[in-house]
Design an enzyme around this catalytic site. Structure first.
Site, short mmCIF file in Angstrom:
data_model
loop_
_atom_site.label_atom_id
_atom_site.label_comp_id
_atom_site.label_asym_id
_atom_site.label_seq_id
_atom_site.Cartn_x
_atom_site.Cartn_y
_atom_site.Cartn_z
N HIS A 198 1.04 -1.10 0.09
CA HIS A 198 0.06 -0.26 0.13
C HIS A 198 1.15 1.32 -0.07
CE1 HIS A 198 -2.48 2.99 0.80
NE2 HIS A 198 -3.86 2.02 0.90
N GLU B 188 -3.21 1.43 -7.82
CA GLU B 188 -3.82 3.32 -6.76
C GLU B 188 -2.68 4.26 -6.63
OE1 GLU B 188 -6.20 1.86 -2.96
OE2 GLU B 188 -4.58 1.91 -2.80
P1 PGA Z 1 -9.36 6.64 0.18
O1 PGA Z 1 -7.87 5.12 -0.01
O2 PGA Z 1 -10.34 6.13 -1.03
O3 PGA Z 1 -9.56 6.97 0.64
O4 PGA Z 1 -8.66 7.26 -1.28
C1 PGA Z 1 -7.91 4.60 -0.43
C2 PGA Z 1 -6.60 3.33 -0.21
O5 PGA Z 1 -5.41 3.82 0.67
O6 PGA Z 1 -6.64 1.75 -0.37
#
Ligand code: PGA
Length: 235
Positions: free
Chosen positions: A88, A157
């Site tokens: 992450h 992401e």
């Molecule tokens: P967010 O976070 O939906 O608050 O942007 C997503 C994540 O960190 O997996």
């Protein structure tokens, strides 16, 4: 589809238990057959039986031992946890985990047969350098990772979209997912400011097999609505 809630450093054990119960009831009542994951804070882990798969946000690549402040497999096993988030962006960029460390973690939990949700994504300056540079950057995050691992799920992401309310355009998501699908046929999630207002659109995109949700998932009701959207799409 896969709908995953990353609760990060939020909610106490008591609140997490209530949260999971609420989501679980919703899934049963609405016959949701999608794969639903919840990643609570480590201290809020609990034994759970139901449709939701509870996973760990992080763990050290060791069964147990002298790793102050960390938890290992033994502590996960106590709660029947067999799913873990690795890579992450908050662990890469805030905690400072390197690709080498992530690969070690990946291999350790892969050897234990864990389902691994492996996250990749670029920071804003890389995005601004253009598509090619961005793909080069993301490709490095695949180095050392077994892309054919049967229990692998990948989450794209963009760092600049996490918790900011900003998201790439739908065309960008489709284009990037198309590239990333060439690297691995594992299910590919999108994450970064997914909320009730955009989840339907994102989930419907080509090459999107689900979403990883942070802030918006903190509201059980919102998370449930997203699960409902995924069910309605029936991809
Ligand atoms: P967010 O976070 O939906 O608050 O942007 C997503 C994540 O960190 O997996």
């Amino acid at each position: 589809m896969i709908i995953a809630a990353n609760l990060k450093t939020n909610l106490t054990r008591e609140k997490t238990t209530k949260y999971i119960k609420e989501v679980e009831n919703f899934l049963s009542k609405n016959s949701i057959s999608q794969e639903v994951f919840v990643f609570p804070a480590i201290s809020s882990l609990n034994l759970h039986a139901g449709k939701i798969v509870v996973g760990a946000q992080n763990a050290y690549p060791a069964i147990n031992g002298a790793f102050t402040g960390e938890i290992g497999y033994e502590q996960l096993e106590e709660f029947g946890i067999k799913t873990i988030l690795i890579g992450h962006s908050e662990r890469r960029h805030i905690i400072g985990e390197t690709q080498e460390e992530l690969v070690e973690k990946f291999n350790f939990y892969k050897n234990l047969g864990f389902k691994i949700i492996y996250c990749v994504g670029e920071p804003l300056n890389v995005r601004e350098a253009g598509f090619e540079k961005m793909m080069e950057y993301i490709s490095k995050q695949y180095e050392g990772i077994d892309c054919n691992y049967e229990n692998l799920v990948i989450a794209y992401e963009p760092v600049w979209a996490i918790g900011t309310g900003l998201t790439p355009t739908v065309d960008d998501i489709v284009a990037i997912h198309k590239e990333l699908k060439k690297k691995s046929s594992a299910p590919l999630l999108y994450g970064g400011s997914v909320k009730v207002t955009n989840a339907k659109e994102v989930l419907a995109l080509d090459g999107v097999d689900g979403v990883l949700v942070g802030s918006a998932a903190l509201y059980a009701e919102h998370f449930c609505t997203m699960c409902e959207y995924a069910q309605a799409l029936g991809k």
